[in-house]
Design a protein around this motif. Structure first.
Motif, PDB file in Angstrom:
ATOM      1  N   UNK A   4       7.198   1.598   9.504  1.00 47.74           N
ATOM      2  CA  UNK A   4       6.699   1.692   8.137  1.00 47.74           C
ATOM      3  C   UNK A   4       7.540   2.683   7.348  1.00 47.74           C
ATOM      4  N   UNK A   5       7.674   2.417   6.055  1.00 49.81           N
ATOM      5  CA  UNK A   5       8.358   3.344   5.162  1.00 49.81           C
ATOM      6  C   UNK A   5       7.714   3.274   3.793  1.00 49.81           C
ATOM      7  N   UNK A   6       7.276   4.445   3.286  1.00 48.53           N
ATOM      8  CA  UNK A   6       6.696   4.524   1.948  1.00 48.53           C
ATOM      9  C   UNK A   6       7.788   4.957   0.986  1.00 48.53           C
ATOM     10  N   UNK A   7       8.127   4.094   0.047  1.00 54.40           N
ATOM     11  CA  UNK A   7       9.163   4.388  -0.937  1.00 54.40           C
ATOM     12  C   UNK A   7       8.657   5.471  -1.892  1.00 54.40           C
ATOM     13  N   UNK A   8       9.497   6.474  -2.169  1.00 51.98           N
ATOM     14  CA  UNK A   8       9.113   7.522  -3.108  1.00 51.98           C
ATOM     15  C   UNK A   8       8.816   6.898  -4.466  1.00 51.98           C
ATOM     16  N   UNK A   9       7.600   7.149  -4.982  1.00 46.60           N
ATOM     17  CA  UNK A   9       7.149   6.575  -6.248  1.00 46.60           C
ATOM     18  C   UNK A   9       7.174   5.046  -6.227  1.00 46.60           C
ATOM     19  N   UNK A  10       7.108   4.473  -5.019  1.00 51.71           N
ATOM     20  CA  UNK A  10       7.131   3.025  -4.888  1.00 51.71           C
ATOM     21  C   UNK A  10       6.055   2.539  -3.940  1.00 51.71           C
ATOM     22  N   UNK A  11       6.371   1.540  -3.165  1.00 47.66           N
ATOM     23  CA  UNK A  11       5.378   0.848  -2.350  1.00 47.66           C
ATOM     24  C   UNK A  11       5.621   1.028  -0.857  1.00 47.66           C
ATOM     25  N   UNK A  75      10.176  -5.425  -6.528  1.00 49.40           N
ATOM     26  CA  UNK A  75       9.555  -4.372  -7.330  1.00 49.40           C
ATOM     27  C   UNK A  75       8.821  -3.407  -6.410  1.00 49.40           C
ATOM     28  N   UNK A  76       9.178  -2.133  -6.477  1.00 49.08           N
ATOM     29  CA  UNK A  76       8.539  -1.123  -5.643  1.00 49.08           C
ATOM     30  C   UNK A  76       9.215  -0.918  -4.307  1.00 49.08           C
TER      31      UNK A  76
END
Length: 349
Positions: A4-11, A75-76
């Motif tokens: 898993x990876x949470x994009x900074x200011x993204x999704x 997007x995201x």
């Protein structure tokens, strides 16, 4: 395997994937991102499939991009975010939840020892004799800490520094000068394995490693945000800056200093560059202070320390720790051989 990876200011990007005969197969991408058209999901999965399991983030990102048709809108997230999630799935990259941190609260000491510990502790983390570390500084005397590549002569007014009894020390990271008096700043050092920032650019890694403190600041009323390349700002202006150093094996030293309550007049007398920077912000008259952390939170410095420690414990797996006798001995040795040595301090005159 799952990554898993949470994009900074993204999704959030989630990848489930197998490895057979040294290659990725059966890739399934999911997450809360937006993607048009729907068929692009299979294009991304196909971009990962059959790639060697040793592929880098750059190689995986290029393979995914090559599969995408011109009408695709992501997007995201982006191909790089997918690649990082794939690397995490394969065990080549780690997330915060994979780590256990040694959490070290503020301990008052000569601030030059803290500078030396920022060389000692990353070496220990690199050698595997220390967990990743988050530690808060505290100090008992004034000091100007200049960046590794700064000129002493250009940064510091030597006569005024002597008049105020302020020593100058050069640290091992780049960036700008830190004007430190007892109680005027909040500084922390974060030491993590390179796998935590796998695939991230330097700019992305600054934002990624600062994310926790931005959230902690929000909780105490500071509307903080990351400002590239290495600043932390609030809606009332800049409050701090970060610096990094990466060891040969990728281990990252990331430290941040934030203004709690600084005597701006004295700082302007001691730091030459500070005069120019602060004059641009309209701080020219006597008795002005730089106090964003104190004025915006209404909290004492030690209350903020306690909040940071509590927040970090709530977000990541931690064990409370302290400095070992061996670490302190190594730090004291570095004072004699390096950080109090004019050859190091004035290597850039």
């Amino acid at each position: 395997m799952r990554g898993e990876f949470k994009v900074k200011d993204g999704k959030l990007v989630v990848v489930d994937v197998d490895v057979r005969d040294g290659h990725f197969t059966g890739t399934h991408l999911s997450g809360d991102f937006f993607l048009e058209p729907d068929s692009a999901l299979e294009q991304i999965n196909a971009g990962v499939d059959a790639m060697p399991a040793s592929s880098t983030v750059a190689q995986l990102s290029a393979a995914i991009s090559a599969r995408l048709s011109p009408d695709v809108h992501m997007v995201g997230f982006d191909p790089e975010a997918v690649a990082i999630a794939v690397r995490r799935a394969a065990g080549k990259a780690t997330g915060w939840d994979d780590l256990t941190f040694d959490l070290i609260g503020p301990q008052v000491m000569d601030p030059t020892l803290h500078v030396a510990l920022d060389q000692v502790i990353p070496d220990e983390v690199s050698r595997g004799v220390r967990n990743p570390v988050m530690r808060l500084w505290d100090w008992d005397r004034p000091l100007v800490v200049i960046g590794s590549f700064q000129s002493v002569r250009n940064e510091v007014d030597a006569e005024n520094a002597r008049r105020y009894g302020i020593k100058v020390v050069r640290r091992i990271t780049g960036g700008g000068a830190m004007f430190m008096e007892p109680g005027n700043c909040i500084t922390f050092s974060l030491v993590v394995p390179g796998s935590l920032v796998e695939g991230l650019s330097y700019e992305q890694s600054y934002a990624y490693l600062d994310d926790w403190v931005l959230e902690a600041l929000q909780e105490v009323g500071v509307h903080a945000s990351y400002k590239p390349l290495n600043d932390i700002s609030s809606d009332k202006g800049k409050i701090g800056g970060a610096a990094q150093r990466r060891l040969v094996d990728g281990t990252v030293l990331h430290h941040v200093t934030m203004s709690y309550d600084i005597d701006a007049d004295k700082m302007l007398e001691v730091l030459r560059i500070g005069r120019e920077k602060l004059s641009d912000k309209g701080i020219r008259s006597a008795n002005k202070r730089v106090d964003p952390m104190r004025s915006q939170t209404g909290m004492s410095r030690h209350q903020i320390f306690d909040h940071f420690l509590t927040y970090f414990r709530s977000r990541y797996r931690c064990v409370d720790a302290g400095y070992t006798d061996e670490e302190m001995a190594a730090a004291h040795s570095l004072l004699d051989t390096k950080f109090n040595n004019p050859e190091w301090t004035y290597r850039v005159p």
